[in-house]
Motif scaffolding. Sequence first.
Motif, PDB file in Angstrom:
ATOM      1  N   GLN A   1       0.909  -1.271   0.122  1.00 52.74           N
ATOM      2  CA  GLN A   1      -0.164  -0.017  -0.087  1.00 52.74           C
ATOM      3  C   GLN A   1       0.839   1.256  -0.058  1.00 52.74           C
ATOM      4  OE1 GLN A   1      -2.484   0.425   3.221  1.00 52.74           O
ATOM      5  NE2 GLN A   1      -3.660   1.876   2.505  1.00 52.74           N
ATOM      6  N   SER A   2       1.899   1.117   0.754  1.00 50.23           N
ATOM      7  CA  SER A   2       2.715   2.381   0.774  1.00 50.23           C
ATOM      8  C   SER A   2       3.547   2.591  -0.584  1.00 50.23           C
ATOM      9  CB  SER A   2       3.938   2.377   1.864  1.00 50.23           C
ATOM     10  OG  SER A   2       3.443   2.328   3.224  1.00 50.23           O
TER      11      SER A   2
ATOM     12  N   GLY B   1       1.178   4.239  -2.815  1.00 48.65           N
ATOM     13  CA  GLY B   1       1.016   5.496  -2.463  1.00 48.65           C
ATOM     14  C   GLY B   1       1.925   6.533  -3.127  1.00 48.65           C
TER      15      GLY B   1
ATOM     16  N   ASN C   1       5.055   8.155   3.646  1.00 49.81           N
ATOM     17  CA  ASN C   1       4.065   7.372   3.996  1.00 49.81           C
ATOM     18  C   ASN C   1       3.780   7.522   5.349  1.00 49.81           C
ATOM     19  OD1 ASN C   1       2.478   5.503   1.908  1.00 49.81           O
ATOM     20  ND2 ASN C   1       4.746   5.657   1.222  1.00 49.81           N
TER      21      ASN C   1
ATOM     22  N   ARG D   1       0.504   9.333   5.331  1.00 46.06           N
ATOM     23  CA  ARG D   1      -0.581   8.720   4.093  1.00 46.06           C
ATOM     24  C   ARG D   1      -1.858   8.610   4.649  1.00 46.06           C
ATOM     25  NH1 ARG D   1       0.838   3.336   3.425  1.00 46.06           N
ATOM     26  NH2 ARG D   1      -0.632   2.615   4.859  1.00 46.06           N
ATOM     27  N   ASP D   2      -3.048   9.227   4.248  1.00 47.49           N
ATOM     28  CA  ASP D   2      -4.294   9.233   4.569  1.00 47.49           C
ATOM     29  C   ASP D   2      -4.478  10.317   5.745  1.00 47.49           C
ATOM     30  OD1 ASP D   2      -4.645   7.313   2.693  1.00 47.49           O
ATOM     31  OD2 ASP D   2      -4.462   5.596   3.966  1.00 47.49           O
ATOM     32  N   GLU D   3      -3.747  11.246   6.034  1.00 47.08           N
ATOM     33  CA  GLU D   3      -3.839  11.997   6.885  1.00 47.08           C
ATOM     34  C   GLU D   3      -4.077  13.545   6.254  1.00 47.08           C
ATOM     35  OE1 GLU D   3      -1.110  12.310  10.397  1.00 47.08           O
ATOM     36  OE2 GLU D   3      -0.608  10.298   9.810  1.00 47.08           O
ATOM     37  N   THR D   4      -4.703  14.485   6.802  1.00 47.93           N
ATOM     38  CA  THR D   4      -5.034  15.775   6.667  1.00 47.93           C
ATOM     39  C   THR D   4      -4.660  16.663   7.703  1.00 47.93           C
ATOM     40  OG1 THR D   4      -6.868  15.118   5.039  1.00 47.93           O
ATOM     41  CG2 THR D   4      -6.598  17.646   5.788  1.00 47.93           C
TER      42      THR D   4
END
Length: 191
Positions: free
Chosen positions: A92-93, A96, A127, A130-133
């Motif tokens: 997954q990384s 990404g 990573n 990853r998937d953070e805002t």
Amino acid sequence: SVPHGGPEANQVLRHWGELPAPGFEVRAHYDIAEALGLLNLERASKISGGGFILWQGVGARLRRALIRFMIDLHVTEHGYTEVSPPYLISRQSLFGTGQLPKLEDDMYHVTKDDLFLNPTAEVPLTNMFRDETFDEDELPLKITGYCPSFRREAGSYGRDTRGMVRVHQFDKVEMVKITSADSGYAEHEAL
């Protein structure tokens, strides 16, 4: 307009300035390093085959010192936070950061766990987030870290080159800065 073929087909169209004419025989980097006892490519190949380097003596110390110098510089002079990331990377990384699916054949894959040896240090450093805002007031995030990197370099130009070009294991100290477009531009202008 680019000629077909390998490096032998390259054409010099123009150059600027005078080419230096050293008053000595120019030697390859690997010949100099081996003569100084900094590395030993023959013994490295005994351990792992071609494309690996065995640093030794002052060469091993120099390699370690350069890694430490670069990390310390970014931490103490530029405000980066040091991280020491894992060397095995998830599928997954790698998706990404764009290494997969295109570069899978160039990576070392641990099939039992479906993990890959790190191909380049920006993969684990980016990573981490990853998937953070982030809210703008949390920025900039500045991280640096060392990670050994591993690549097969399959199909790459120069893969059979002797020395420290297109090796399968190399060291990277990477810096990652996450910032907003406005703060990045303002900081760039201030430089």
